[in-house]
Design an enzyme around this catalytic site. Sequence first.
Site, PDB file in Angstrom:
ATOM      1  N   THR A  28       0.824  -1.209   0.000  1.00 39.01           N
ATOM      2  CA  THR A  28       0.000   0.000   0.000  1.00 39.01           C
ATOM      3  C   THR A  28       0.860   1.261   0.000  1.00 39.01           C
ATOM      4  OG1 THR A  28      -0.210  -0.130   2.411  1.00 39.01           O
ATOM      5  CG2 THR A  28      -1.984  -1.108   1.092  1.00 39.01           C
ATOM      6  N   TYR A  29       2.046   1.181   0.607  1.00 37.91           N
ATOM      7  CA  TYR A  29       2.953   2.334   0.576  1.00 37.91           C
ATOM      8  C   TYR A  29       3.412   2.605  -0.855  1.00 37.91           C
ATOM      9  CZ  TYR A  29       6.982   5.350   1.180  1.00 37.91           C
ATOM     10  OH  TYR A  29       7.870   6.394   1.073  1.00 37.91           O
ATOM     11  N   ARG A 165      -1.053 -13.315  -0.192  1.00 32.31           N
ATOM     12  CA  ARG A 165       0.256 -13.921   0.047  1.00 32.31           C
ATOM     13  C   ARG A 165       0.038 -15.173   0.885  1.00 32.31           C
ATOM     14  NH1 ARG A 165       1.160 -11.176  -3.532  1.00 32.31           N
ATOM     15  NH2 ARG A 165       2.631  -9.432  -3.771  1.00 32.31           N
ATOM     16  N   GLY A 255       1.654  -4.391  -9.607  1.00 33.46           N
ATOM     17  CA  GLY A 255       0.253  -4.185  -9.246  1.00 33.46           C
ATOM     18  C   GLY A 255       0.052  -2.990  -8.343  1.00 33.46           C
ATOM     19  N   ASP A 256       0.999  -2.740  -7.444  1.00 36.76           N
ATOM     20  CA  ASP A 256       0.893  -1.594  -6.537  1.00 36.76           C
ATOM     21  C   ASP A 256       0.935  -0.287  -7.315  1.00 36.76           C
ATOM     22  OD1 ASP A 256       1.161  -3.626  -4.632  1.00 36.76           O
ATOM     23  OD2 ASP A 256       3.299  -3.236  -4.350  1.00 36.76           O
TER      24      ASP A 256
END
Length: 307
Positions: A28-29, A165, A255-256
């Site tokens: 998320t970061y 994960r 993806g992030d």
Amino acid sequence: MRVGFIGECMAELKELDGQLSEGFAGDTYNSAVYLKRTFNQHETFYISAVGSDPLSDQMVAGVEEENISTRFLKRDTEKHIGLYRIYTDDEGERSFIYWRSDSAAKRMMSMFDATDIASMTALDMVLFSGIALAILNEDDLAQYWMLLSKLKASGTKLVFDMNHRPSLWRDNEAAKALYAKAFELADVVLPGLEDFNFLYGFETIDEVISYLEQFTFDEIIIKNGSDPVTVIAEGNRMTIPLTPATKVVDTTSAGDAFNGVYLGARLAGVEIEDAVQKASKCAAFVIQHRGAIVEAGTYQDFVQNLA
């Protein structure tokens, strides 16, 4: 717009020019960084906990350098941040080793007070992922669901990325139960077909869509590597082809990066198809570089030419 990202940022070790290089990253970061770098007009917040040690100090300084607010980044005097090491094969496919079993982020929720929670309800959008669901301890997880419910009730748009994960979960049934709760709360979902394949055995986009029909979303964005992205919004289904990267060095954070740029574009009023194209171009650029987060100057050169 005010956008929050809940999760865990860790120290990252990657091989660069034959030596180990240190940075800071987490799903998320990474999304927060790429959103802020690409759409600077959005006020961006990272919601988590870190330690009070020099490595945590270095990480917090890095967050601030990205112009991401640390208003909700709490300090734990007893814990530290986690760490992971990236390995890539000849095709650029990544794998990880983690050291995060006792990280500060696992008990982040116990560190937020009523004022923090009230301030979070002013956020326009919040992204959360399956990783936080997997790592939070039992007490903090209960508080986490309460926070998400309060955010939704306040009108904050909730975005969920499964980012499954398997190694973080004790069994598949535990993961499925928590993902179902997340789907019930989310307004937007950004899963990959791979996530559903790992957990549910689904092999097609149609199977994913059929499963998600039991929930109500504003937007469903299903990623499938370099294959077309499938979007369902306002009762319409779109299949949006992508231009795959010609060179793959490290697929970490693909993806992030997609998530951050897609959400930033949508908040900026960009139409869905154009938002997907911008996001996919960003992801294709990111995987041509080692590590989760591309060096800032290099990325800004790319953004200037992002159509």
